[in-house]
Structure formats: C-alpha cells, structure tokens
Design an enzyme around this catalytic site. Structure first.
Site, PDB file in Angstrom:
ATOM      1  N   LYS A  44      35.161  36.804 -93.274  1.00  0.00           N
ATOM      2  CA  LYS A  44      36.142  37.637 -94.149  1.00  0.00           C
ATOM      3  C   LYS A  44      35.710  37.664 -95.686  1.00  0.00           C
ATOM      4  CE  LYS A  44      41.279  37.014 -95.270  1.00  0.00           C
ATOM      5  NZ  LYS A  44      42.268  36.005 -95.063  1.00  0.00           N
TER       6      LYS A  44
ATOM      7  N   SER B 224      47.587  34.198 -91.968  1.00  0.00           N
ATOM      8  CA  SER B 224      46.532  35.098 -92.062  1.00  0.00           C
ATOM      9  C   SER B 224      45.301  35.039 -90.820  1.00  0.00           C
ATOM     10  CB  SER B 224      45.973  35.408 -93.314  1.00  0.00           C
ATOM     11  OG  SER B 224      46.946  36.102 -93.986  1.00  0.00           O
TER      12      SER B 224
ATOM     13  N   SER C 244      46.095  38.604 -93.349  1.00  0.00           N
ATOM     14  CA  SER C 244      45.138  39.435 -94.156  1.00  0.00           C
ATOM     15  C   SER C 244      44.000  39.351 -93.283  1.00  0.00           C
ATOM     16  CB  SER C 244      45.433  38.707 -95.446  1.00  0.00           C
ATOM     17  OG  SER C 244      44.687  37.573 -95.504  1.00  0.00           O
TER      18      SER C 244
HETATM   19  N1  GLN Z   1      50.961  37.468 -94.950  1.00  0.00           N
HETATM   20  C1  GLN Z   1      51.093  36.310 -95.780  1.00  0.00           C
HETATM   21  C2  GLN Z   1      50.999  36.586 -97.264  1.00  0.00           C
HETATM   22  O1  GLN Z   1      51.151  37.908 -97.465  1.00  0.00           O
HETATM   23  C3  GLN Z   1      50.048  35.334 -95.443  1.00  0.00           C
HETATM   24  C4  GLN Z   1      48.768  35.523 -96.256  1.00  0.00           C
HETATM   25  C5  GLN Z   1      47.750  34.650 -95.813  1.00  0.00           C
HETATM   26  O2  GLN Z   1      47.629  33.782 -95.032  1.00  0.00           O
HETATM   27  N2  GLN Z   1      46.421  34.835 -96.480  1.00  0.00           N
HETATM   28  O3  GLN Z   1      51.226  35.876 -98.172  1.00  0.00           O
END
Ligand code: GLN
Length: 476
Positions: free
Chosen positions: A80, A179, A155
């Site tokens: 990532k 994510s 994400s």
């Molecule tokens: N979808 C969650 C958020 O927007 C988790 C994001 C993540 O785990 N980086 O905070």
C-alpha cells in the site's frame, strides 16, 4: 463468478527460484506484465520496476553462487502506498506527499526483503487511509476485480484488488478500522489484521496510532501465515511492538472442538439477506466439521462505530498536523507569510475526507468539548474492551460477517460520509480492542464475494490462523 489466474504458493515460488527452476527476474517480469495488463482497475499508483529488476538480478546471482536466499526468494509483492519504500514516491494517495521520496524503508519492507521478497509496486488507497472504498484517493478510485463498476473496498483497496487479480501472490495493507478486512471481503481474498503491536508500524504513514496495524492479503491462509511470520515481533523503532509467538506458520488445521462465539450484534437489521445466507451456510458447515458454535452478546458493539469516529479523527488531526508545507511534501512558494503557507499547502494537499477528519478531530479535542466527546468515547472504548474480555472467558474465538453487504457501486456513497462510515460497523471493534481478526472468503452473493470475519483474543494470532485454515477448507 470470475476466475483469475493466481500464483503458485509463496513456498513453491521461492523453492523454484532457489533450485534454479525459474529465476527471480522471471517472477518480477511476470508481475510487472500482469500489472501493465490490469491498468483499468487502477490498483497500482507506481511500479518500483527499476529497483525490483536490480534486486532480482542480485538474487539470481546469489542463487548461482549456491547461496540460500530465504523463504521469499524472488517472490514479488505490492505494498500500500502508505509504506515508506525505495524505488517510487510514497504518496499516501495524497497531493501533499505526491513527490515524496522515502529517506528510509518501513521495517515491514526491510524484513520481507531480508528474506528475498521483491517489492514491485505501490498500491492505491483512500488518501491517508481515510475511507472504505479507495474513492478518496487523490489519484482516482480502484475498481473491483469482480465487477469493474463497483468499489474494491478500502482503504487498502488497491492491495486487495491486486491480489484478487493475480498481480502478485501477496500484498500489504494497513487496518485502522477495517481497511484490510473490508476490501478482502469485497474482493474475495484473505485479509489479516494482526494483534495491535505485533507488526512494527515504523515507516508507515500514521493514521490513528492507537489502532493502526499492518498486515497481509493473500489467496491462502498458508501464504498469509508465512507473511505474518516474516513480519511479526518487536522492533526497537516502534515502542508499541510486542513479543511474537514461536511461529505463525500453519502446520495443521481442524475445527473439531473449537469454541466459537457467534456475535449476536452482527446479525441485526442492517445485514444484507444474501450475505447472511452465505455466512449462515459457512457456520453450519463449521458445526458439521466439529466446531462448537454458541451465540454471544457484546452490547457495546452498538456504540463502537460512534466511538471510532470520535477517537480516530482526534488522532488523525494530531498525526496530520506534521504536514504543514515546511519540512517535506507540497509547499506553497507563492504564500505571503507563514500562515498562508500552511493554509495553501493543506488546502491543496489534503482531500475533502482528510479535512473533514481534521475538523472533527480538533473539535472533539477542543477544551470545551473534550469531556463530552473524546473522554466519553475513551470511557466507552474501555467498556467495550471489558465486554470482549468477558466473552473470551467463555469462547476462544468470535465470528460474524466482515461487512453488512457486498461491494457497492462506485459513486454510491461518496456524497454521504455517514453511509460510508456505516460500512465499517463490523470491523472497527477489533481495532478499538486491539484483537486479531481475519476476513476469509465465504462464498458469493450473486457474482460478488462475501467474507466471513474471525476474531481471537489479543496475541492469539497463531490460534486464529489455524481456525481460519479450518474455515478455508470448508465446502461453500
Ligand atoms: N474505513 C475506516 C475509516 O475510514 C477504516 C480506515 C482504515 O482502516 N484505514 O476510518
């Protein structure tokens, strides 16, 4: 149901590179060709091709000299783009870091490279990992491999989609509130979130430091476990890292006698009926294979999302304050004075969702509202942890869906941040409590994958992987 051409296991690739049956160079070229062919999915922001090719050549010459390269000899992977790594900029899918070249590499990358793995590309994400769909990326959304009109989840959507598409055998993501698990569920791959602190966060762009963890995506639990085995353990550069277990590699798997708690709160109104059918079928199969499944209740789960969306923006607002256009990243040379320079760099450099979180975070931390929001959320977080601990006195594992639905359409939730936040309802609890959690493909609803989520108490990662291997082997 789409079928993609996947890679042999990590162990097989490494063994073939080591024995000379193939070369690291061939493996790297195979990955780069696959990446090139999949540009429609926008999973990759940049390749590290030049560095990857020279590392492959080095590995091939070590092999020629009869040297042992390691368990990942010549195995290509993708990280990532919030992992600091050499060979391409580290952007966190933001304009503020668009041209940022990492001065050092994340511990996770270093550890994998030390065992012969080769980073070939950096994958797309929601800017600074804020999101559940990759649509918050400054460089356009990634697409779901099973349906190009849908999101891959977020994400870490780029990494999940890359593994589903067969671009590399495994990829790395980060999980602050789901994510890794959410995109794994939407893309039909395994996504593993380790116990908080088991994998060093050193060299990874911080989102919320009290819940951030790093972990792998792969197509099998054996590969997932092997990557965790390479990553886990104390790191002098990350004071929150913990002692590792002896090994995470899978030697056997059995569901017989495993005590699993079905989390009642995950089976409420918001759960899509088709997703429920897939999950119910898996649970029935697990019972038939000898697992003991009992219903459990964790009442504060109903508050977890609200707690998460107070605490995480608070930490985000603090962590993002370092991007001020002065020391690194985007700067605003036309600014009249220092204040305008901060403003312009942050205005242009951050995406709307980053700004929303900074605003919410600074609000809940401000002196007038700290007690009402931040402190209250911390109190409920402790209550949630206590409830999880109590349930783990009676069961060894917890189980539920990873997400309330399958992958949604691109654009469907972009104008409705609350609808987007709701997608995380089943994943955030594991982050708030620091427990390990994994999403394992459970089947399909229509043509879209559904993941089942398995959880264990903190530090029981090896046990969780063994359970996940049992689930992986069940008929769907
Ligand atoms: N979808 C969650 C958020 O927007 C988790 C994001 C993540 O785990 N980086 O905070």
């Amino acid at each position: 149901m789409k079928v993609f051409e996947l890679w042999p296991s990590i162990a097989e690739i490494a063994e073939q590179v080591q024995s000379g049956a193939t070369t690291a160079t061939e493996q790297v070229e195979k990955a780069l060709t696959a990446i090139e062919a999949a540009t429609d999915y926008n999973t990759v922001l940049a390749t590290t091709s030049e560095r990857a090719r020279s590392r492959a050549a080095e590995i091939d010459s070590l092999v020629k000299d009869g040297k042992e390269v390691g368990r990942f000899a010549g195995v290509p992977f993708i990280a990532k783009d919030n992992y600091l790594a050499f060979g391409a900029p580290t952007t966190a899918a933001s304009h503020i870091l668009e041209n940022f070249e990492a001065p050092y590499q994340a511990t996770a990358i270093e550890k994998l490279e030390a065992e012969g793995a080769i980073l070939v590309a950096k994958s797309n994400l929601d800017s600074f990992a804020h999101g559940s769909s990759t649509e918050n990326s400054a460089f356009g959304p990634s697409k779901n491999p099973h349906d190009i009109t849908r999101v891959p989840g977020g994400s870490s959507g780029g990494s999940a989609a890359a593994v589903a598409l067969g671009l590399t055998p495994f990829a790395l993501g980060t999980d602050t509130g789901g994510s890794i698990r959410l995109p794994a569920s939407y893309c039909g791959v395994i996504g593993y979130k380790p116990t908080y602190g088991l994998v060093s966060r050193y060299g990874v762009v911080a989102m919320a430091s009290s819940t951030d963890v790093l972990g792998p995506f792969a197509n099998t639990i054996v590969d997932t476990a092997l990557v965790l085995d390479a990553l886990a353990g104390r790191d002098p550069f990350d004071g929150t890292t913990i002692e590792r277990q002896a090994t995470y590699e899978i030697t056997h798997s059995s569901l017989k006698g495993k005590k699993v708690g079905l989390v009642k709160e995950f089976f409420g109104e918001g759960l899509d009926a088709e997703v429920r059918t897939v999950i119910d079928a898996k649970i029935a199969a697990a019972k038939a294979a000898g697992a003991e499944v009992i219903e459990v209740s964790i009442p504060s789960i109903s508050l977890a999302l609200a707690v998460y969306y107070v605490l995480v923006p608070a930490e985000v607002s603090s962590n993002l304050s370092r991007y001020d256009g002065q020391r690194y990243g985007l700067s605003a040379p036309t600014a009249k004075d220092l204040n305008e320079s901060y403003e312009l760099a942050r205005e242009e450099g951050f995406e709307a969702e980053n700004k929303r979180r900074i605003l919410i975070g600074t609000y809940v931390l401000s002196s007038g509202y700290y007690d009402a929001y931040y402190k209250k959320a911390q109190t409920v977080r402790t209550k949630l942890i206590n409830e999880f601990n109590a349930v783990f006195k009676n069961v060894d594992f917890l189980i539920g869906p990873t997400a309330p639905s399958t992958a949604f359409k691109l654009g469907e939730n972009v104008d409705d941040p609350l609808a987007m936040y709701l997608v995380d309802i089943m994943t955030v609890s594991a982050n708030l409590t620091g427990i390990p959690s994994v999403s394992v493909p459970a089947g399909f609803a229509g043509n879209l994958p559904v993941g089942i989520q398995l959880m264990a108490p903190q530090t029981k990662d090896a046990e969780l992987l063994e359970l996940a291997a049992g689930f992986e082997g069940l008929p769907s």
